[in-house]
Design a protein around this motif. Structure first.
Motif, PDB file in Angstrom:
ATOM      1  N   LEU A 241       0.855  -1.191   0.000  1.00  0.00           N
ATOM      2  CA  LEU A 241       0.000   0.000   0.000  1.00  0.00           C
ATOM      3  C   LEU A 241       0.890   1.241   0.000  1.00  0.00           C
ATOM      4  N   PRO A 242       1.497   1.553  -1.125  1.00  0.00           N
ATOM      5  CA  PRO A 242       2.377   2.725  -1.166  1.00  0.00           C
ATOM      6  C   PRO A 242       1.636   4.039  -0.941  1.00  0.00           C
ATOM      7  N   GLN A 243       0.304   4.042  -1.119  1.00  0.00           N
ATOM      8  CA  GLN A 243      -0.475   5.271  -0.915  1.00  0.00           C
ATOM      9  C   GLN A 243      -0.664   5.588   0.570  1.00  0.00           C
ATOM     10  N   PHE A 244      -0.517   4.585   1.437  1.00  0.00           N
ATOM     11  CA  PHE A 244      -0.792   4.749   2.866  1.00  0.00           C
ATOM     12  C   PHE A 244       0.294   5.638   3.475  1.00  0.00           C
ATOM     13  N   LYS A 245      -0.083   6.877   3.814  1.00  0.00           N
ATOM     14  CA  LYS A 245       0.887   7.866   4.286  1.00  0.00           C
ATOM     15  C   LYS A 245       1.038   7.852   5.797  1.00  0.00           C
ATOM     16  N   ARG A 246      -0.106   7.848   6.508  1.00  0.00           N
ATOM     17  CA  ARG A 246      -0.070   7.799   7.966  1.00  0.00           C
ATOM     18  C   ARG A 246      -1.469   7.544   8.489  1.00  0.00           C
ATOM     19  N   MET A 247      -1.550   7.220   9.786  1.00  0.00           N
ATOM     20  CA  MET A 247      -2.831   7.166  10.470  1.00  0.00           C
ATOM     21  C   MET A 247      -2.799   8.170  11.608  1.00  0.00           C
ATOM     22  N   THR A 248      -3.874   8.908  11.748  1.00  0.00           N
ATOM     23  CA  THR A 248      -4.003   9.886  12.823  1.00  0.00           C
ATOM     24  C   THR A 248      -5.199   9.517  13.676  1.00  0.00           C
ATOM     25  N   THR A 249      -4.999   9.518  14.987  1.00  0.00           N
ATOM     26  CA  THR A 249      -6.053   9.089  15.894  1.00  0.00           C
ATOM     27  C   THR A 249      -6.355  10.166  16.917  1.00  0.00           C
ATOM     28  N   GLY A 250      -7.610  10.267  17.288  1.00  0.00           N
ATOM     29  CA  GLY A 250      -8.043  11.089  18.409  1.00  0.00           C
ATOM     30  C   GLY A 250      -8.753  10.201  19.410  1.00  0.00           C
ATOM     31  N   GLY A 251      -9.272  10.808  20.471  1.00  0.00           N
ATOM     32  CA  GLY A 251      -9.972  10.005  21.466  1.00  0.00           C
ATOM     33  C   GLY A 251      -9.071   9.630  22.618  1.00  0.00           C
ATOM     34  N   GLU A 252      -9.345   8.489  23.216  1.00  0.00           N
ATOM     35  CA  GLU A 252      -8.610   8.089  24.414  1.00  0.00           C
ATOM     36  C   GLU A 252      -7.185   7.669  24.064  1.00  0.00           C
ATOM     37  N   LEU A 253      -6.396   7.448  25.102  1.00  0.00           N
ATOM     38  CA  LEU A 253      -5.008   7.040  24.911  1.00  0.00           C
ATOM     39  C   LEU A 253      -4.953   5.681  24.210  1.00  0.00           C
ATOM     40  N   VAL A 254      -3.974   5.529  23.331  1.00  0.00           N
ATOM     41  CA  VAL A 254      -3.809   4.278  22.602  1.00  0.00           C
ATOM     42  C   VAL A 254      -2.890   3.360  23.404  1.00  0.00           C
ATOM     43  N   PRO A 255      -3.327   2.145  23.732  1.00  0.00           N
ATOM     44  CA  PRO A 255      -2.438   1.213  24.439  1.00  0.00           C
ATOM     45  C   PRO A 255      -1.161   0.976  23.641  1.00  0.00           C
ATOM     46  N   ALA A 256      -0.049   0.927  24.348  1.00  0.00           N
ATOM     47  CA  ALA A 256       1.251   0.796  23.682  1.00  0.00           C
ATOM     48  C   ALA A 256       1.310  -0.461  22.815  1.00  0.00           C
ATOM     49  N   ALA A 257       0.721  -1.564  23.278  1.00  0.00           N
ATOM     50  CA  ALA A 257       0.772  -2.812  22.517  1.00  0.00           C
ATOM     51  C   ALA A 257       0.021  -2.684  21.197  1.00  0.00           C
ATOM     52  N   VAL A 258      -1.104  -1.956  21.208  1.00  0.00           N
ATOM     53  CA  VAL A 258      -1.875  -1.755  19.982  1.00  0.00           C
ATOM     54  C   VAL A 258      -1.099  -0.875  19.012  1.00  0.00           C
ATOM     55  N   ALA A 259      -0.465   0.178  19.539  1.00  0.00           N
ATOM     56  CA  ALA A 259       0.333   1.058  18.679  1.00  0.00           C
ATOM     57  C   ALA A 259       1.477   0.285  18.027  1.00  0.00           C
ATOM     58  N   ARG A 260       2.157  -0.565  18.795  1.00  0.00           N
ATOM     59  CA  ARG A 260       3.262  -1.346  18.239  1.00  0.00           C
ATOM     60  C   ARG A 260       2.767  -2.308  17.170  1.00  0.00           C
ATOM     61  N   ALA A 261       1.635  -2.960  17.427  1.00  0.00           N
ATOM     62  CA  ALA A 261       1.094  -3.911  16.454  1.00  0.00           C
ATOM     63  C   ALA A 261       0.759  -3.211  15.147  1.00  0.00           C
ATOM     64  N   PHE A 262       0.226  -1.997  15.231  1.00  0.00           N
ATOM     65  CA  PHE A 262      -0.117  -1.258  14.022  1.00  0.00           C
ATOM     66  C   PHE A 262       1.136  -0.866  13.242  1.00  0.00           C
ATOM     67  N   THR A 263       2.096  -0.247  13.910  1.00  0.00           N
ATOM     68  CA  THR A 263       3.291   0.223  13.206  1.00  0.00           C
ATOM     69  C   THR A 263       4.117  -0.950  12.671  1.00  0.00           C
ATOM     70  N   ASP A 264       4.125  -2.068  13.389  1.00  0.00           N
ATOM     71  CA  ASP A 264       4.848  -3.243  12.886  1.00  0.00           C
ATOM     72  C   ASP A 264       4.223  -3.768  11.603  1.00  0.00           C
ATOM     73  N   ARG A 265       2.901  -3.686  11.529  1.00  0.00           N
ATOM     74  CA  ARG A 265       2.193  -4.240  10.367  1.00  0.00           C
ATOM     75  C   ARG A 265       2.296  -3.330   9.152  1.00  0.00           C
ATOM     76  N   TYR A 266       2.194  -2.014   9.346  1.00  0.00           N
ATOM     77  CA  TYR A 266       2.081  -1.121   8.192  1.00  0.00           C
ATOM     78  C   TYR A 266       3.310  -0.235   7.974  1.00  0.00           C
ATOM     79  N   GLY A 267       4.101  -0.025   9.004  1.00  0.00           N
ATOM     80  CA  GLY A 267       5.308   0.760   8.841  1.00  0.00           C
ATOM     81  C   GLY A 267       5.080   2.213   8.477  1.00  0.00           C
ATOM     82  N   VAL A 268       3.930   2.785   8.878  1.00  0.00           N
ATOM     83  CA  VAL A 268       3.649   4.197   8.623  1.00  0.00           C
ATOM     84  C   VAL A 268       3.508   4.911   9.961  1.00  0.00           C
ATOM     85  N   PRO A 269       3.705   6.229   9.990  1.00  0.00           N
ATOM     86  CA  PRO A 269       3.587   6.953  11.259  1.00  0.00           C
ATOM     87  C   PRO A 269       2.179   6.841  11.839  1.00  0.00           C
ATOM     88  N   LEU A 270       2.117   6.683  13.154  1.00  0.00           N
ATOM     89  CA  LEU A 270       0.849   6.670  13.876  1.00  0.00           C
ATOM     90  C   LEU A 270       0.774   7.970  14.662  1.00  0.00           C
TER      91      LEU A 270
END
Length: 448
Positions: A241-270
């Motif tokens: 997915l070369p078009q995937f630039k980043r993900m931006t989130t609002g709301g409550e705090l993101v659990p560290a384990a969820v953030a790591r799982a996302f960045t490990d899978r997609y390699g884009v800034p969270l």
């Protein structure tokens, strides 16, 4: 507002639903909707209540309301009739806009809606705000939030100075509801102002989000809440997915384990955003460099007072009586615990100080839920806490069952607000002065 949101070339694409909607089409739809609202009784300085799911019809009627010079009251379509009736009685709009037909299924992010407009009250708006939002659905004076047109325009301009937001010619894959502040300003208004295409996926599912990213060649930023991060972290892409630039989130705090799982899978800034319905975006870390800290947004002052974060806010955002415990002397008391680094100005949010929690990215005030439970027939007292989910401990005043409680609450509270667990307790624990004890451990003991 009209010039800010609908300027640009008529051929510029605003939405892909998945069919493209250009600015010329959007302008024509807004003009037609303005005529319908006027025929139903909407006047300048009046108010229109929009009880609609995210949809093109919602966007059109919102812009038409503002183009009329009227106030838009945004009512989450998941609220019950009981909650809506209370809000309408308090805010007395001139017209109410609601679906007469909708389709597309419950998992659609933007729904196909045919709307109807009905007259309600022949009165001016209760305040001079451009938009009214109900935080957690309550109609109490400290829960009805108003923002002026100048305030909204200032926030839209604030977004253009944030490092890492979607740029003209790019796309926002829009996941949060446009009834609430992140989707409304960070998605809808920012996109319309800057020329960023807004692309709601066809369904709220990980594969549908990835399909929306892959459907265009331009860079794509996914805008969502922590629930959506978890959704994507558990979805395996079928290709690059070369078009995937980043993900931006609002709301409550993101659990560290969820953030790591996302960045490990997609390699884009969270990226992370911190904001409130009362003032919009407060701070950001859109490149994910300072997690869990954020930098204050341009034009926003943040200070720490006795462990609580205060945010600059020139006037009280609350409609009706103002609680000095929430706003005073130009400062909004966020009731969020946090710290401000004296050298860098970076802000770290530690969590809530009060009773507000987040359920699936939607804010719920436990005080409102508790008050609703306590007012039910057959209830002597109630305590509502968050214990892995919304949990209610109820002391009956007579014959009462959990099934009856659940049925009564379904009539009074939106599904995301209702307690997931109900405990009937012979005697709720109290302090020596007679106050109800809110310790989760003490309540669990009483329930067993």
């Amino acid at each position: 507002m009209d010039e800010i949101l609908l300027s640009g070339r008529s051929t510029d694409i605003c939405f892909r639903l998945p069919e493209p909607v250009d600015r010329g089409t959007l302008r024509r739809l807004v003009v037609d909707a303005q005529a319908r609202l006027g025929a139903a009784g909407l006047r300048p300085e009046g108010a229109a209540a929009l009880r609609m799911p995210p949809s093109l019809a919602y966007v059109v009627n919102l812009l038409a309301t503002w183009r009329t010079g009227a106030q838009a009251i945004l009512l989450d379509h998941r609220l019950t009739d009981h909650e809506v009736d209370r809000a309408l009685a308090r805010l007395t709009p001139q017209v109410v806009v609601a679906p007469v037909r909708s389709g597309g299924g419950g998992l659609r992010i933007f729904v196909d809606v045919t709307e109807g407009v009905t007259g309600y009250a022949d009165r001016p708006a209760v305040s001079g705000h451009a938009v009214i939002q109900l935080s957690s659905g309550s109609t109490g004076p400290s829960k009805v939030i108003g923002r002026t047109a100048d305030d909204l325009v200032a926030e839209v301009h604030r977004y253009t100075h944030l490092d890492g937001v979607a740029l003209p010619g790019e796309r926002i894959i829009l996941l949060p509801s446009t009834v609430h502040v992140l989707g409304l300003v960070g998605g809808l208004l920012h996109g319309l102002h800057t020329g960023v295409e807004l692309v709601p996926p066809e369904r709220l599912a990980g594969d549908a989000v990835l399909a929306a990213i892959a459907a265009g060649d331009s860079p794509a930023t996914v805008l969502g809440v922590p629930f959506h991060i978890g959704l994507l972290a558990s979805t395996r892409p079928t290709g690059p997915l070369p078009q995937f630039k980043r993900m931006t989130t609002g709301g409550e705090l993101v659990p560290a384990a969820v953030a790591r799982a996302f960045t490990d899978r997609y390699g884009v800034p969270l990226g992370n955003m911190y904001g409130m319905t009362e003032v919009g975006v407060i701070g950001t870390d859109l490149h994910g460099r300072h997690r869990p800290s954020i930098a204050p947004a341009p034009g926003i002052g943040v200070r720490e007072v006795d462990g609580e974060l205060w945010v600059s806010c020139p006037a009280s955002p609350y409609v009706g009586l103002s609680d000095p415990g929430r706003w005073a002397d130009g400062w909004l008391h966020t009731r969020d615990a946090g710290t401000v680094e004296p050298d860098t100005g970076l802000v770290t949010v530690r969590g809530r100080l009060d009773s507000q929690v987040s359920v699936g990215g939607l804010k719920v005030d436990l005080t409102e839920v508790e008050s609703t439970v306590a007012e039910l027939p057959g209830v002597a007292a109630a305590v509502v806490v968050f214990d892995g989910g919304i949990t209610a401990y109820v002391q009956p005043a007579g014959p009462l069952s959990e099934e009856m409680l659940d049925k009564l609450l379904a009539e009074r509270l939106a599904g995301y607000k209702r307690p997931r667990t109900l405990h009937l307790v012979n005697q709720l624990p109290r302090t020596t002065t007679g106050k109800l004890v809110r310790s989760v451990d003490a309540l669990r003991t009483a329930a067993t």
